[in-house]
Design a protein around this motif. Sequence first.
Motif, PDB file in Angstrom:
ATOM      1  N   UNK A 128       0.853  -1.186   0.000  1.00 33.07           N
ATOM      2  CA  UNK A 128       0.000   0.000   0.000  1.00 33.07           C
ATOM      3  C   UNK A 128       0.887   1.233   0.000  1.00 33.07           C
ATOM      4  N   UNK A 129       0.628   2.149  -0.934  1.00 37.30           N
ATOM      5  CA  UNK A 129       1.390   3.396  -1.028  1.00 37.30           C
ATOM      6  C   UNK A 129       0.442   4.551  -0.701  1.00 37.30           C
ATOM      7  N   UNK A 130       0.745   5.285   0.358  1.00 41.03           N
ATOM      8  CA  UNK A 130      -0.097   6.393   0.797  1.00 41.03           C
ATOM      9  C   UNK A 130       0.529   7.714   0.395  1.00 41.03           C
TER      10      UNK A 130
ATOM     11  N   UNK B 202      -4.173  13.855  -4.399  1.00 36.25           N
ATOM     12  CA  UNK B 202      -4.594  13.094  -5.570  1.00 36.25           C
ATOM     13  C   UNK B 202      -3.560  13.190  -6.690  1.00 36.25           C
ATOM     14  N   UNK B 203      -2.949  14.353  -6.842  1.00 30.07           N
ATOM     15  CA  UNK B 203      -1.932  14.544  -7.876  1.00 30.07           C
ATOM     16  C   UNK B 203      -0.746  13.608  -7.654  1.00 30.07           C
ATOM     17  N   UNK B 204      -0.301  13.497  -6.402  1.00 31.46           N
ATOM     18  CA  UNK B 204       0.817  12.608  -6.107  1.00 31.46           C
ATOM     19  C   UNK B 204       0.439  11.148  -6.326  1.00 31.46           C
TER      20      UNK B 204
ATOM     21  N   UNK C 254       4.741   5.335   2.922  1.00 31.71           N
ATOM     22  CA  UNK C 254       4.080   6.607   3.205  1.00 31.71           C
ATOM     23  C   UNK C 254       4.902   7.748   2.617  1.00 31.71           C
ATOM     24  N   UNK C 255       4.279   8.531   1.764  1.00 29.06           N
ATOM     25  CA  UNK C 255       4.950   9.675   1.154  1.00 29.06           C
ATOM     26  C   UNK C 255       4.593  10.931   1.928  1.00 29.06           C
TER      27      UNK C 255
ATOM     28  N   UNK D 267       8.796   5.184   5.202  1.00 30.19           N
ATOM     29  CA  UNK D 267       8.348   6.565   5.076  1.00 30.19           C
ATOM     30  C   UNK D 267       9.336   7.354   4.219  1.00 30.19           C
ATOM     31  N   UNK D 268       8.806   8.043   3.216  1.00 24.95           N
ATOM     32  CA  UNK D 268       9.614   8.909   2.353  1.00 24.95           C
ATOM     33  C   UNK D 268       9.337  10.354   2.722  1.00 24.95           C
TER      34      UNK D 268
END
Length: 215
Positions: free
Chosen positions: A109-111, A115-117, A184-185, A209-210
């Motif tokens: 899962x990538x959070x 919406x753009x990201x 997590x971005x 986490x990024x």
Amino acid sequence: LGTAQWKKARQEALEKAKDVAAELLQVYAIRAAHKGEAFARSESDYQLFVDEFPFEETPDQATAINAVLGDLFSASPMDRVICGDVGFGKTEVALRAAFVSVAAGKQVAVLAPTTLLVEQHAQTFADRFAAFPVKIESLSRFRTQKDQKQVLEKLKSGQVDIVIGTHKLLQKDVAFKQLGLVIIDEEHRFGVQQKESFKKLRATVNLLTLTATPI
């Protein structure tokens, strides 16, 4: 300073700090007691994925990738932060982690906070995984209710390997068949309620986490 209002604010801040400390102690106690699953990988498949990277790894990027993979191959749940400015290659670190996780039969899962990201990440992941049989979906306001429902059903049944979305991924109706990694971005751009969900995830799954902002 010195007023009753100041004393009250100071006391509330101290109590909140204690609450956070207690939560962190609980999370790390659970993680220490929880034996994770050491991921395995096919060196040939992984090398094919690496070869698809159109740039040369920087020394720092290579160090970060090796550290993350080391965490995934260990028997303890990962909780790692990758910090670097925009354009320094944090996403590639996440892509390598996602590949290893999916290859081990786990969902990812990538959070992302906007919406753009989500759309940008969805395109990047689709491009990098184009040569591999990996099912990637996204969840955001750009998807119709019908599409979102179908994605949720596929997530639950395991038909989706990687899902990229906004806070919608943290709603109660989102269920995974076998979640292995959460990326997590920019965690600091999520709200308090979303961070509560992160705390619950942190105790049992691998967390990456990024961020461009030191935390």
